[in-house]
Scaffold this motif. Structure first.
Motif, mmCIF file in Angstrom:
data_model
loop_
_atom_site.group_PDB
_atom_site.id
_atom_site.type_symbol
_atom_site.label_atom_id
_atom_site.label_comp_id
_atom_site.label_asym_id
_atom_site.label_seq_id
_atom_site.Cartn_x
_atom_site.Cartn_y
_atom_site.Cartn_z
ATOM 1 N N PHE A 10 0.869 -1.174 0.052
ATOM 2 C CA PHE A 10 0.156 -0.076 -0.051
ATOM 3 C C PHE A 10 0.933 1.374 0.076
ATOM 4 O O PHE A 10 2.163 1.085 0.160
ATOM 5 N N GLY A 11 0.241 2.362 -0.341
ATOM 6 C CA GLY A 11 1.108 3.246 -0.361
ATOM 7 C C GLY A 11 0.414 4.837 -0.791
ATOM 8 O O GLY A 11 -0.755 4.866 -1.706
ATOM 9 N N PRO A 12 1.170 5.801 -1.019
ATOM 10 C CA PRO A 12 0.583 6.903 -1.797
ATOM 11 C C PRO A 12 1.148 7.096 -3.296
ATOM 12 O O PRO A 12 2.024 6.390 -3.703
ATOM 13 N N TYR A 55 6.730 0.535 -13.352
ATOM 14 C CA TYR A 55 8.044 -0.086 -13.005
ATOM 15 C C TYR A 55 8.478 0.279 -11.637
ATOM 16 O O TYR A 55 8.332 1.321 -11.256
ATOM 17 N N THR A 56 8.843 -0.856 -10.941
ATOM 18 C CA THR A 56 8.910 -0.614 -9.401
ATOM 19 C C THR A 56 10.358 -0.651 -9.091
ATOM 20 O O THR A 56 11.372 -1.885 -9.518
ATOM 21 N N PHE A 80 4.948 4.995 -3.934
ATOM 22 C CA PHE A 80 5.845 4.381 -3.065
ATOM 23 C C PHE A 80 5.064 3.326 -2.388
ATOM 24 O O PHE A 80 4.094 3.423 -1.984
ATOM 25 N N LYS A 81 5.664 2.051 -2.419
ATOM 26 C CA LYS A 81 5.019 0.910 -1.846
ATOM 27 C C LYS A 81 5.621 0.547 -0.677
ATOM 28 O O LYS A 81 6.774 0.326 -0.356
ATOM 29 N N PHE A 82 4.711 0.432 0.462
ATOM 30 C CA PHE A 82 5.112 0.001 1.773
ATOM 31 C C PHE A 82 4.413 -1.543 1.707
ATOM 32 O O PHE A 82 3.263 -1.911 1.428
ATOM 33 N N GLY A 83 5.150 -2.506 2.460
ATOM 34 C CA GLY A 83 4.715 -3.775 2.576
ATOM 35 C C GLY A 83 5.533 -4.813 2.103
ATOM 36 O O GLY A 83 6.948 -4.432 2.116
ATOM 37 N N GLY A 84 5.202 -5.982 1.328
ATOM 38 C CA GLY A 84 6.093 -6.930 1.040
ATOM 39 C C GLY A 84 6.932 -6.692 -0.250
ATOM 40 O O GLY A 84 8.052 -7.192 -0.491
ATOM 41 N N GLY A 122 10.975 0.248 -3.324
ATOM 42 C CA GLY A 122 9.644 0.329 -3.247
ATOM 43 C C GLY A 122 9.278 1.613 -3.864
ATOM 44 O O GLY A 122 7.866 1.705 -4.331
ATOM 45 N N LEU A 123 9.978 2.386 -4.524
ATOM 46 C CA LEU A 123 9.548 3.462 -5.385
ATOM 47 C C LEU A 123 9.226 3.211 -6.864
ATOM 48 O O LEU A 123 9.799 2.133 -7.261
ATOM 49 N N PHE A 124 7.920 3.734 -7.307
ATOM 50 C CA PHE A 124 7.658 3.207 -8.608
ATOM 51 C C PHE A 124 7.160 4.101 -9.541
ATOM 52 O O PHE A 124 6.786 5.259 -9.035
ATOM 53 N N PHE A 125 7.190 4.030 -10.604
ATOM 54 C CA PHE A 125 6.518 4.950 -11.783
ATOM 55 C C PHE A 125 5.545 4.152 -12.523
ATOM 56 O O PHE A 125 5.819 3.047 -13.072
ATOM 57 N N ASP A 126 4.483 4.841 -13.100
ATOM 58 C CA ASP A 126 3.459 4.378 -13.797
ATOM 59 C C ASP A 126 2.797 5.215 -14.752
ATOM 60 O O ASP A 126 2.998 6.554 -14.708
#
Length: 225
Positions: free
Chosen positions: A35-37, A186-187, A220-224, A191-195
């Motif tokens: 999850f994340g913003p 693309y992650t 940004f993805k928090f979690g697994g 955890g940083l990603f661009f879409d």
């Protein structure tokens, strides 16, 4: 916090909860849940069609911001739900000339459609690699405000005059805006990603008026991960 902003914040929280429930309708494994913003740039396009003719408005640059939840079933497939706030719309400029009693008058009319909306995109995701994913889904848009700003400028015999104003058209606009979409993401390892995704508007917002939009963002993805 202003009452209107508070209501928008509360609405976003409720919609994010709905998206989360839709995504988490399975047994959650912490290693598979992210999850994340996210936020980014939108290029909004209005198009009117009818009687065998179509008219495209000038595109409008806006933004979007919100949050997401993602659940991966395995290394290849997953689902994602989001709640975003994004102003949309389009611009139009028309010029014409007419001559009255030998006097030539030039008129330019500019209109700017401004649509405030909450969006709830839900997508199925395919992970081609550990970092690269492709998505296919539908964006359920809820129009919360709608107005048209206009400016009319007239010039004749070296004299110009201008009139500007704004008109609330919320009562004439459909509240629901459905937009199927395709996209890619693309992650990075941290955890940083661009879409990026393209949303094709299929709902009539006003008579035969439809709204499609391109979104390019970062999150940004928090979690697994």
């Amino acid at each position: 916090m202003e009452p209107e902003n508070y209501m928008n914040f509360e609405t976003m929280k409720k919609l994010l909860l709905v998206a989360a429930v839709a995504v988490m309708g399975v047994t959650i494994n912490a290693q598979e849940f992210n999850f994340g913003p996210k936020a980014g740039y939108s290029l909004s396009m209005l198009k009117a069609e009818g009687d065998g003719e179509s008219y495209k408005f000038d595109s409008k640059s806006t933004f979007y911001a919100g949050g997401f939840v993602e659940y991966k079933f395995n290394d290849k497939f997953g689902i994602q739900g989001e709640v975003l706030y994004s102003p949309l719309g389009g611009k139009q400029e028309e010029s014409y000339t007419e001559t009255i009693m030998g006097v030539t008058e030039n008129t330019t009319a500019k209109t700017d459609f401004k649509l405030g909306s909450f969006q709830v995109p839900v997508s199925a995701k395919y992970f081609a690699t550990e970092n690269l994913a492709f998505g296919l889904g539908v964006n359920v848009g809820i129009i919360t405000s709608a107005k048209v700003d206009y400016t009319v400028t007239t010039s004749a015999m070296g004299v110009s005059s201008s009139e500007s104003g704004s008109e609330d058209i919320k009562d004439n606009i459909s509240t629901l805006n459905l937009a199927p979409f395709v996209g890619a993401e693309y992650t990075l390892e941290n955890g940083l990603f661009f879409d990026a995704r393209y949303n094709l508007g299929v709902s009539n917002l006003l008579d035969t008026l439809k709204n499609s939009f391109l979104q390019v963002g970062i999150g940004f993805k928090f979690g697994g991960n």
